[in-house]
Write a protein that holds these residues in place. Sequence first.
Motif, PDB file in Angstrom:
ATOM      1  N   TYR A  77       0.840  -1.207   0.000  1.00 46.66           N
ATOM      2  CA  TYR A  77       0.000   0.000   0.000  1.00 46.66           C
ATOM      3  C   TYR A  77       0.877   1.259   0.000  1.00 46.66           C
ATOM      4  O   TYR A  77       0.626   2.198  -0.775  1.00 46.66           O
ATOM      5  N   CYS A  78       1.883   1.289   0.853  1.00 47.53           N
ATOM      6  CA  CYS A  78       2.762   2.462   0.910  1.00 47.53           C
ATOM      7  C   CYS A  78       3.422   2.728  -0.438  1.00 47.53           C
ATOM      8  O   CYS A  78       3.578   3.884  -0.852  1.00 47.53           O
ATOM      9  N   SER A  79       3.803   1.658  -1.120  1.00 49.19           N
ATOM     10  CA  SER A  79       4.459   1.806  -2.417  1.00 49.19           C
ATOM     11  C   SER A  79       3.480   2.233  -3.506  1.00 49.19           C
ATOM     12  O   SER A  79       3.732   3.204  -4.233  1.00 49.19           O
ATOM     13  N   GLU A  80       2.361   1.520  -3.611  1.00 44.74           N
ATOM     14  CA  GLU A  80       1.451   1.740  -4.737  1.00 44.74           C
ATOM     15  C   GLU A  80       0.560   2.952  -4.570  1.00 44.74           C
ATOM     16  O   GLU A  80       0.274   3.654  -5.548  1.00 44.74           O
ATOM     17  N   PHE A  81       0.094   3.231  -3.349  1.00 45.25           N
ATOM     18  CA  PHE A  81      -0.895   4.288  -3.159  1.00 45.25           C
ATOM     19  C   PHE A  81      -0.327   5.566  -2.548  1.00 45.25           C
ATOM     20  O   PHE A  81      -0.900   6.628  -2.723  1.00 45.25           O
ATOM     21  N   GLU A  82       0.799   5.446  -1.843  1.00 43.21           N
ATOM     22  CA  GLU A  82       1.367   6.622  -1.193  1.00 43.21           C
ATOM     23  C   GLU A  82       2.685   7.061  -1.815  1.00 43.21           C
ATOM     24  O   GLU A  82       3.141   8.170  -1.568  1.00 43.21           O
ATOM     25  N   GLY A  83       3.311   6.194  -2.593  1.00 40.55           N
ATOM     26  CA  GLY A  83       4.616   6.522  -3.161  1.00 40.55           C
ATOM     27  C   GLY A  83       5.687   6.674  -2.096  1.00 40.55           C
ATOM     28  O   GLY A  83       6.699   7.353  -2.307  1.00 40.55           O
ATOM     29  N   ASP A  84       5.487   6.045  -0.939  1.00 40.33           N
ATOM     30  CA  ASP A  84       6.421   6.131   0.190  1.00 40.33           C
ATOM     31  C   ASP A  84       7.324   4.902   0.166  1.00 40.33           C
ATOM     32  O   ASP A  84       7.066   3.898   0.828  1.00 40.33           O
ATOM     33  N   THR A  85       8.393   5.000  -0.606  1.00 43.48           N
ATOM     34  CA  THR A  85       9.268   3.854  -0.811  1.00 43.48           C
ATOM     35  C   THR A  85       9.974   3.427   0.470  1.00 43.48           C
ATOM     36  O   THR A  85      10.120   2.234   0.737  1.00 43.48           O
ATOM     37  N   ASP A  86      10.416   4.397   1.278  1.00 42.12           N
ATOM     38  CA  ASP A  86      11.141   4.055   2.503  1.00 42.12           C
ATOM     39  C   ASP A  86      10.267   3.231   3.442  1.00 42.12           C
ATOM     40  O   ASP A  86      10.717   2.209   3.992  1.00 42.12           O
ATOM     41  N   SER A  87       9.016   3.670   3.638  1.00 47.03           N
ATOM     42  CA  SER A  87       8.111   2.919   4.514  1.00 47.03           C
ATOM     43  C   SER A  87       7.796   1.552   3.920  1.00 47.03           C
ATOM     44  O   SER A  87       7.698   0.554   4.650  1.00 47.03           O
ATOM     45  N   ALA A  88       7.626   1.516   2.602  1.00 49.32           N
ATOM     46  CA  ALA A  88       7.327   0.247   1.946  1.00 49.32           C
ATOM     47  C   ALA A  88       8.445  -0.756   2.178  1.00 49.32           C
ATOM     48  O   ALA A  88       8.198  -1.917   2.557  1.00 49.32           O
ATOM     49  N   ILE A  89       9.682  -0.337   1.976  1.00 55.71           N
ATOM     50  CA  ILE A  89      10.819  -1.247   2.125  1.00 55.71           C
ATOM     51  C   ILE A  89      10.965  -1.695   3.577  1.00 55.71           C
ATOM     52  O   ILE A  89      11.224  -2.874   3.860  1.00 55.71           O
ATOM     53  N   ALA A  90      10.759  -0.766   4.526  1.00 57.77           N
ATOM     54  CA  ALA A  90      10.859  -1.135   5.939  1.00 57.77           C
ATOM     55  C   ALA A  90       9.825  -2.193   6.300  1.00 57.77           C
ATOM     56  O   ALA A  90      10.127  -3.174   6.993  1.00 57.77           O
ATOM     57  N   LEU A  91       8.598  -2.022   5.821  1.00 58.08           N
ATOM     58  CA  LEU A  91       7.542  -2.979   6.123  1.00 58.08           C
ATOM     59  C   LEU A  91       7.796  -4.317   5.438  1.00 58.08           C
ATOM     60  O   LEU A  91       7.579  -5.389   6.031  1.00 58.08           O
ATOM     61  N   LEU A  92       8.243  -4.283   4.207  1.00 55.45           N
ATOM     62  CA  LEU A  92       8.521  -5.528   3.491  1.00 55.45           C
ATOM     63  C   LEU A  92       9.701  -6.273   4.105  1.00 55.45           C
ATOM     64  O   LEU A  92       9.686  -7.509   4.197  1.00 55.45           O
ATOM     65  N   ARG A  93      10.724  -5.544   4.541  1.00 54.32           N
ATOM     66  CA  ARG A  93      11.829  -6.195   5.249  1.00 54.32           C
ATOM     67  C   ARG A  93      11.323  -6.810   6.559  1.00 54.32           C
ATOM     68  O   ARG A  93      11.761  -7.899   6.956  1.00 54.32           O
ATOM     69  N   GLY A  94      10.410  -6.108   7.217  1.00 52.73           N
ATOM     70  CA  GLY A  94       9.840  -6.656   8.440  1.00 52.73           C
ATOM     71  C   GLY A  94       9.061  -7.928   8.184  1.00 52.73           C
ATOM     72  O   GLY A  94       9.142  -8.891   8.967  1.00 52.73           O
ATOM     73  N   ALA A  95       8.313  -7.957   7.078  1.00 50.18           N
ATOM     74  CA  ALA A  95       7.553  -9.164   6.725  1.00 50.18           C
ATOM     75  C   ALA A  95       8.491 -10.330   6.445  1.00 50.18           C
ATOM     76  O   ALA A  95       8.245 -11.464   6.885  1.00 50.18           O
ATOM     77  N   VAL A  96       9.587 -10.063   5.741  1.00 46.90           N
ATOM     78  CA  VAL A  96      10.557 -11.119   5.446  1.00 46.90           C
ATOM     79  C   VAL A  96      11.207 -11.614   6.736  1.00 46.90           C
ATOM     80  O   VAL A  96      11.414 -12.829   6.922  1.00 46.90           O
ATOM     81  N   ALA A  97      11.510 -10.693   7.649  1.00 47.55           N
ATOM     82  CA  ALA A  97      12.150 -11.074   8.909  1.00 47.55           C
ATOM     83  C   ALA A  97      11.260 -11.985   9.749  1.00 47.55           C
ATOM     84  O   ALA A  97      11.760 -12.833  10.497  1.00 47.55           O
ATOM     85  N   LEU A  98       9.943 -11.818   9.632  1.00 42.60           N
ATOM     86  CA  LEU A  98       9.018 -12.660  10.379  1.00 42.60           C
ATOM     87  C   LEU A  98       8.827 -14.036   9.745  1.00 42.60           C
ATOM     88  O   LEU A  98       8.229 -14.919  10.356  1.00 42.60           O
ATOM     89  N   GLY A  99       9.321 -14.205   8.534  1.00 41.62           N
ATOM     90  CA  GLY A  99       9.110 -15.456   7.812  1.00 41.62           C
ATOM     91  C   GLY A  99       9.783 -16.643   8.471  1.00 41.62           C
ATOM     92  O   GLY A  99      10.745 -16.505   9.224  1.00 41.62           O
ATOM     93  N   ASP A 100       9.271 -17.800   8.173  1.00 49.29           N
ATOM     94  CA  ASP A 100       9.809 -19.048   8.697  1.00 49.29           C
ATOM     95  C   ASP A 100      10.825 -19.608   7.703  1.00 49.29           C
ATOM     96  O   ASP A 100      10.453 -20.056   6.615  1.00 49.29           O
ATOM     97  N   PRO A 101      12.133 -19.575   8.031  1.00 50.55           N
ATOM     98  CA  PRO A 101      13.136 -20.044   7.067  1.00 50.55           C
ATOM     99  C   PRO A 101      13.099 -21.549   6.843  1.00 50.55           C
ATOM    100  O   PRO A 101      13.576 -22.041   5.817  1.00 50.55           O
ATOM    101  N   ASN A 102      12.553 -22.287   7.794  1.00 51.71           N
ATOM    102  CA  ASN A 102      12.536 -23.747   7.679  1.00 51.71           C
ATOM    103  C   ASN A 102      11.321 -24.260   6.907  1.00 51.71           C
ATOM    104  O   ASN A 102      11.428 -25.186   6.108  1.00 51.71           O
ATOM    105  N   GLN A 103      10.168 -23.637   7.143  1.00 50.78           N
ATOM    106  CA  GLN A 103       8.947 -24.030   6.454  1.00 50.78           C
ATOM    107  C   GLN A 103       8.246 -22.779   5.922  1.00 50.78           C
ATOM    108  O   GLN A 103       7.212 -22.357   6.461  1.00 50.78           O
ATOM    109  N   PRO A 104       8.811 -22.166   4.894  1.00 52.89           N
ATOM    110  CA  PRO A 104       8.205 -20.933   4.380  1.00 52.89           C
ATOM    111  C   PRO A 104       6.812 -21.189   3.813  1.00 52.89           C
ATOM    112  O   PRO A 104       6.538 -22.250   3.253  1.00 52.89           O
TER     113      PRO A 104
END
Length: 334
Positions: free
Chosen positions: A171-198
Amino acid sequence: MVQIRVWSAVLVLGGCVWGCNAVPLTASLWSEAERREEAASYFNQGVRAQTDGDGEQADRLLDLAVLLHDDDGEGAFYVAKRLLDAVKPDTAVLLLEKATQEPGQGNNPLLYGVLARAYTMHGQEKDTVEHCRKKAEELVRAAQALLGKPASPSQQDREGNVRLMLSAGRYCSEFEGDTDSAIALLRGAVALGDPNQPTRADARARSFLGLTLARNPGAAKGADEASNLTLQAAQYDPMNPDLLLAHGAALLHEGDFSGAQRVLREATDLDPNNAELHYLLGKTYARQQLFAKAALELDRALILQPQYDLAVQERKRLPKPLPVPASASEEDFY
């Protein structure tokens, strides 16, 4: 595609017996590409039914397109965007209003973002549009509050948080053009991921992060971070055209044109009705100076989506007249 013909026959037969309820019974057996192809068919039939004045049939067909387009619950988002491209904001409004009332759908900022856009096109009052935007922003703040926190021990809660951060980042990327917030949130989503059973949500988080970094290379941690992330995502489901699209786009942005061509060709074979795939493949051919192939793919994108500004601009950049291919290889399109 023998399998899709078989399941299409099952769907038709089931539809005669069970009606629309046959689709949920068989859809889980289809590949992503097969689901997408059927979704596109139902979408086109729904638009024609609406044009013919059969609103009830149009609603049924568009509901099936929503169901089949994306089994992660974002089918309404994609179908509504296509309705807006077809300048049918009234239908998009009805579809999205219903979607946001569905269990589990009211916490997706993407739905409220596209609903605000549909309301604007529909001529709704500013207060109605602003209410949708505020709801989306509220959900983004809820996602941002999760940044830096440890993953929940509950698999269901963890995956729900990944989905929220993923949709908030998009949403931040597509509707707000806020790339910094988008990347921070997406990095956060990746960090929460399960590396063993994605999960599929984990793969999509990596894919969207990689695609966003490809478009904003200054934010990447290394020259090939974007292509590495999108490759990891694509390996989760090599038959998913969306994951292949992101990987192909990352390779294109990194200058690996032959790699981008290979991946994007695979994706267009899986999802031939995807205008963005044809645009990216056309852009890749243009960078390789394969101008005849580029023109063909860009024209295909514009047939599918006539108002596709990026494809229009890329098509205008091609030489006029198109140069004669130096060898027969460019003429051999497939």
